[in-house]
Design a protein around this motif. Sequence first.
Motif, PDB file in Angstrom:
ATOM      1  N   ALA A 148      45.846  14.194  47.065  1.00  0.00           N
ATOM      2  CA  ALA A 148      46.442  14.935  45.951  1.00  0.00           C
ATOM      3  C   ALA A 148      45.497  14.986  44.746  1.00  0.00           C
ATOM      4  N   ARG A 149      44.704  13.954  44.540  1.00  0.00           N
ATOM      5  CA  ARG A 149      43.787  13.910  43.400  1.00  0.00           C
ATOM      6  C   ARG A 149      42.489  14.676  43.655  1.00  0.00           C
ATOM      7  N   ASN A 150      42.182  14.937  44.893  1.00  0.00           N
ATOM      8  CA  ASN A 150      40.940  15.605  45.253  1.00  0.00           C
ATOM      9  C   ASN A 150      41.003  17.071  44.824  1.00  0.00           C
ATOM     10  N   ARG A 151      40.047  17.530  44.008  1.00  0.00           N
ATOM     11  CA  ARG A 151      40.015  18.900  43.492  1.00  0.00           C
ATOM     12  C   ARG A 151      38.980  19.766  44.212  1.00  0.00           C
ATOM     13  N   ARG A 152      38.259  19.227  45.145  1.00  0.00           N
ATOM     14  CA  ARG A 152      37.300  20.028  45.896  1.00  0.00           C
ATOM     15  C   ARG A 152      38.061  21.051  46.735  1.00  0.00           C
ATOM     16  N   GLY A 153      37.615  22.271  46.718  1.00  0.00           N
ATOM     17  CA  GLY A 153      38.262  23.334  47.496  1.00  0.00           C
ATOM     18  C   GLY A 153      39.369  24.044  46.732  1.00  0.00           C
ATOM     19  N   ALA A 154      39.661  23.625  45.506  1.00  0.00           N
ATOM     20  CA  ALA A 154      40.725  24.273  44.731  1.00  0.00           C
ATOM     21  C   ALA A 154      40.371  25.734  44.451  1.00  0.00           C
ATOM     22  N   SER A 155      39.121  26.003  44.190  1.00  0.00           N
ATOM     23  CA  SER A 155      38.697  27.385  43.931  1.00  0.00           C
ATOM     24  C   SER A 155      38.884  28.253  45.168  1.00  0.00           C
ATOM     25  N   ALA A 156      38.607  27.706  46.328  1.00  0.00           N
ATOM     26  CA  ALA A 156      38.782  28.464  47.570  1.00  0.00           C
ATOM     27  C   ALA A 156      40.252  28.799  47.797  1.00  0.00           C
ATOM     28  N   VAL A 157      41.131  27.882  47.501  1.00  0.00           N
ATOM     29  CA  VAL A 157      42.567  28.121  47.652  1.00  0.00           C
ATOM     30  C   VAL A 157      43.029  29.174  46.648  1.00  0.00           C
ATOM     31  N   GLU A 158      42.569  29.057  45.404  1.00  0.00           N
ATOM     32  CA  GLU A 158      42.934  30.049  44.397  1.00  0.00           C
ATOM     33  C   GLU A 158      42.439  31.436  44.788  1.00  0.00           C
ATOM     34  N   PHE A 159      41.210  31.517  45.283  1.00  0.00           N
ATOM     35  CA  PHE A 159      40.674  32.796  45.721  1.00  0.00           C
ATOM     36  C   PHE A 159      41.482  33.353  46.888  1.00  0.00           C
ATOM     37  N   ALA A 160      41.884  32.492  47.813  1.00  0.00           N
ATOM     38  CA  ALA A 160      42.682  32.940  48.963  1.00  0.00           C
ATOM     39  C   ALA A 160      44.030  33.490  48.514  1.00  0.00           C
ATOM     40  N   LEU A 161      44.572  32.968  47.445  1.00  0.00           N
ATOM     41  CA  LEU A 161      45.846  33.459  46.933  1.00  0.00           C
ATOM     42  C   LEU A 161      45.693  34.763  46.144  1.00  0.00           C
ATOM     43  N   ILE A 162      44.593  34.919  45.436  1.00  0.00           N
ATOM     44  CA  ILE A 162      44.382  36.080  44.572  1.00  0.00           C
ATOM     45  C   ILE A 162      43.744  37.264  45.305  1.00  0.00           C
ATOM     46  N   SER A 163      42.920  37.024  46.303  1.00  0.00           N
ATOM     47  CA  SER A 163      42.167  38.104  46.942  1.00  0.00           C
ATOM     48  C   SER A 163      43.049  39.196  47.553  1.00  0.00           C
ATOM     49  N   PRO A 164      44.204  38.905  48.148  1.00  0.00           N
ATOM     50  CA  PRO A 164      45.030  40.025  48.633  1.00  0.00           C
ATOM     51  C   PRO A 164      45.496  40.945  47.499  1.00  0.00           C
ATOM     52  N   LEU A 165      45.815  40.374  46.356  1.00  0.00           N
ATOM     53  CA  LEU A 165      46.234  41.192  45.222  1.00  0.00           C
ATOM     54  C   LEU A 165      45.082  42.065  44.723  1.00  0.00           C
ATOM     55  N   LEU A 166      43.887  41.499  44.689  1.00  0.00           N
ATOM     56  CA  LEU A 166      42.716  42.279  44.282  1.00  0.00           C
ATOM     57  C   LEU A 166      42.428  43.410  45.269  1.00  0.00           C
ATOM     58  N   ALA A 167      42.591  43.137  46.564  1.00  0.00           N
ATOM     59  CA  ALA A 167      42.360  44.166  47.582  1.00  0.00           C
ATOM     60  C   ALA A 167      43.379  45.295  47.457  1.00  0.00           C
ATOM     61  N   ILE A 168      44.631  44.950  47.208  1.00  0.00           N
ATOM     62  CA  ILE A 168      45.666  45.973  47.035  1.00  0.00           C
ATOM     63  C   ILE A 168      45.375  46.817  45.793  1.00  0.00           C
ATOM     64  N   ALA A 169      44.965  46.181  44.710  1.00  0.00           N
ATOM     65  CA  ALA A 169      44.622  46.920  43.488  1.00  0.00           C
ATOM     66  C   ALA A 169      43.446  47.858  43.733  1.00  0.00           C
ATOM     67  N   LEU A 170      42.447  47.402  44.468  1.00  0.00           N
ATOM     68  CA  LEU A 170      41.288  48.240  44.766  1.00  0.00           C
ATOM     69  C   LEU A 170      41.683  49.441  45.620  1.00  0.00           C
ATOM     70  N   LEU A 171      42.528  49.223  46.624  1.00  0.00           N
ATOM     71  CA  LEU A 171      43.000  50.345  47.443  1.00  0.00           C
ATOM     72  C   LEU A 171      43.826  51.324  46.615  1.00  0.00           C
ATOM     73  N   GLY A 172      44.634  50.815  45.697  1.00  0.00           N
ATOM     74  CA  GLY A 172      45.413  51.690  44.828  1.00  0.00           C
ATOM     75  C   GLY A 172      44.534  52.565  43.963  1.00  0.00           C
ATOM     76  N   ILE A 173      43.483  51.987  43.425  1.00  0.00           N
ATOM     77  CA  ILE A 173      42.538  52.753  42.612  1.00  0.00           C
ATOM     78  C   ILE A 173      41.848  53.816  43.468  1.00  0.00           C
ATOM     79  N   ALA A 174      41.480  53.464  44.687  1.00  0.00           N
ATOM     80  CA  ALA A 174      40.837  54.424  45.586  1.00  0.00           C
ATOM     81  C   ALA A 174      41.795  55.563  45.945  1.00  0.00           C
ATOM     82  N   GLU A 175      43.075  55.254  46.156  1.00  0.00           N
ATOM     83  CA  GLU A 175      44.075  56.278  46.472  1.00  0.00           C
ATOM     84  C   GLU A 175      44.212  57.274  45.319  1.00  0.00           C
ATOM     85  N   VAL A 176      44.369  56.755  44.121  1.00  0.00           N
ATOM     86  CA  VAL A 176      44.524  57.611  42.947  1.00  0.00           C
ATOM     87  C   VAL A 176      43.264  58.452  42.745  1.00  0.00           C
TER      88      VAL A 176
END
Length: 142
Positions: free
Chosen positions: A11-39
Amino acid sequence: MMWLSKLVSFARNRRGASAVEFALISPLLAIALLGIAEVGQVAYQRTDMHGALRSGGQYVLNGGRDLAVAREIIVRSWSAMPEDARVEATRFCLCGSLAHACNSPCSGGSVPEAYISLSAHATLGGIVVDYGDSADDSIRIR
C-alpha cells in the motif's frame, strides 16, 4: 502477521502509480481525440461542399449561363463528394417576391428579375460513426 506487513508495504509503494493513472486516463483521451477527428471530418465535408458551390457560382458571376456547365463545375470541384450527393442548377424569375415565368412581363409591364440557383445536398458522415447527417447548401445569383 507477515502477510499484514507485506500488505502495508504494498500500500505504501508508489512505484507504478503513474502507469495506473495513465491507464485510467488514456481511454478518455482517446475518446476525446476521436471526437475531435469526427467533428473535423464533418466540418471538412461541409466546407468542401460549400467551396464547390462557390466554384459554380463564380462561373455564373463571370457571365456563364449554361446550367449544365455550372453543375459540372460544382461536381468536379467537390473533391470528397459522397455517393448520394445531389447537385442542382436551376433558372427562375421573380416579379417582386412572387415566382413568375421568365418569358412574359410582370403585371406592371416590367421585366421579371432572373436568378440562377445552385444547390447541393449530401449525407455527411464521420470517420468512425456515420451519423447520416444531411446537409444542404445553396446560393442564388441574380
